[in-house]
Motif scaffolding. Sequence first.
Motif, PDB file in Angstrom:
ATOM      1  N   GLN A   1       3.384  -7.487 -18.457  1.00  0.00           N
ATOM      2  CA  GLN A   1       3.740  -8.718 -19.175  1.00  0.00           C
ATOM      3  C   GLN A   1       5.120  -9.221 -18.790  1.00  0.00           C
ATOM      4  N   ALA A   2       5.905  -8.392 -18.111  1.00  0.00           N
ATOM      5  CA  ALA A   2       7.218  -8.847 -17.675  1.00  0.00           C
ATOM      6  C   ALA A   2       7.156  -9.537 -16.322  1.00  0.00           C
TER       7      ALA A   2
ATOM      8  N   TYR B   1       6.676 -12.413 -13.761  1.00  0.00           N
ATOM      9  CA  TYR B   1       7.137 -13.772 -14.066  1.00  0.00           C
ATOM     10  C   TYR B   1       6.012 -14.726 -14.430  1.00  0.00           C
TER      11      TYR B   1
ATOM     12  N   ALA C   1       4.587 -13.806 -17.824  1.00  0.00           N
ATOM     13  CA  ALA C   1       5.478 -14.127 -18.933  1.00  0.00           C
ATOM     14  C   ALA C   1       5.469 -15.622 -19.232  1.00  0.00           C
TER      15      ALA C   1
ATOM     16  N   ILE D   1       2.141 -16.653 -20.792  1.00  0.00           N
ATOM     17  CA  ILE D   1       2.033 -16.196 -22.174  1.00  0.00           C
ATOM     18  C   ILE D   1       2.893 -17.089 -23.065  1.00  0.00           C
TER      19      ILE D   1
END
Lengths: 290, 306
Positions: B141-142, B144, B147, B150
């Motif tokens: 989820q980190a 790019y 992220a 999301i």
Amino acid sequence: MARYRKNYINPKRFDRSQIKIMLILLPLALFMLLPIVFIFCHAFKPMDELFAYPPRFFVIRPTLDNFYKLFRTTSTSAIPIGRYVFNTFLVTLTTVTGSVFISTLAAFALSKLRFKGKVTLMEINNAALMFVPVSVMIPRYLIINALGLIDTYFALILPLMAMPVCLFLIKQFTDQVPDSLIEAAYIEGAGDFTVYRRIILPLIKPAVATGAILSFQQVWGDVMSSSYYISNETLRTLPFYMNTLTGAGNVIAGQGMAAAAGLVMFVPNLALFVILQSNVMNTMAHSGLK
Amino acid sequence: MKALKTGKKLSSRENNLNAYVFLAPYLLLFLVFILIPIAMAIMLSVTNFNTLEFPDFVGLMNYVNLVTQDEIFMQYVLPNTITYALIVGPGGYILSFLVAWALSQLPKVPRTILALVFYSPSITSGVAMNVLWRILFSGDQAGYINAWLIRLGIITEPVQWLTDKRYLLTIMIIVALWSSMGVGFLAILAGILNQDETLYEAAAIDGVKNRFQEVIYITIPAMKPQMLFAAVMSIVNTFQNGMIGVQLSGANPTPGYAGQLVVNHIEDYGFIRYEMGYASAVSVVLLLTVYVFSRVSKRLFSEREY
């Protein structure tokens, strides 16, 4: 006469009609540029910004940590990074010089000398523009093996030295050196080699620069030769090492380092092109293939 | 005509033996690392060769197998390669032309800067490229892209961009298009900039009204040789970049063979399974493909008399 305004190509100064073109080009240019800006930012990010959530695109407190780390990591591995750097410089310098030298020699002969088989040779070289080196990596490997070049610098240098594109561009450029100039030199009693060195070489500098750039780009980032033809770690080059840094399983651990490594590989390429770009454009004007 | 004149005066000797001396170094390397490998690929492709034992002749067996037995080739490699090549080849080419044409309408300084921007992705070497895109498309989820998506509420769960077989090929195509403006693009730009202005003047008198007509009736026909050179470069680069699937996903074969292209198939059989004969047959198919595409573009851009 029909009302003819100057054509729009290569305008001398800004005109309002250019605004709409700028409006289309700028967003596209931004998209092309984003990843490169990202590499620059990422390479200078401190630890906490690299792993910040949500991730930030731009760097806030730039640091050189990643570069220090990149060079320090190698002191724990068996081979110091200096060795890779040395190998890369050696291989790049030799390949670029070599490929430009042999291409200018051949281009002079193909463009200005008369000999049997000239047309055929040029046609073969033009056909070889379509040559895709990756498609013959197996036979190339077998040849390099048979010649006993595995684990030598020659394996990194020689296969990249014959560049059909390089010869093609230099030959096209040489074609426009006026024949009268060369004739005059022959009448003065100059030999072929003198003509090549004293007349042709100085006049085809832009093409030489272009050939050098193309050759540089090819060899500077070349990972394949190191991985296929070299098993002795001390002979491998920087891009290969950078590749292992970013290889599977290492993505998170070395993100900042990897970006720093990427930057180290990218900047020389970019700088060289910026410096020599007018030469490249000059050469490309003669790049027509019939 | 020019050649004739040159010949008579430039060198009194009809057959200048020095020429061979000038050509020798290039020809030697050309022969050893380009021509002989091609010949060897063709010879090996009709053998069975595991690198240890002497190759034994099997005729066209490898080719027959490639077409009839190799399910991976037929199901994944071929469709992937066709999709990839058809989008990246012509797509990158058309994009190069449009951008070069647009750039040619600008004054020198902004043109040079923008040309540099468009050219620079093609010189981010393989390493920089796979560092960069692997970070952007990272699967947690980190990463790019994850992220951002999301945050924008488009997705709720992080997507495994590079290992999910639904996305890999698309990402490869984006990356390839991004880096497709190389030497060919520069050739086209130079070609447009060096055109004879009187052509446009004459055309205006003959009734060419707008820039679109200019492009179709003058710009392209007047620079066919550059267009052909750029086309050949574009075809070669398209196939040359075939490794990006492996670079992005970090594995050969790529996950679910989603990003497997002909080049990866060669590498897979040649250097992982050591079936050199079979891999050579695939190489020959690749060489032929590039050749056929280049011939087609030559047809398109050859200067015929009308």
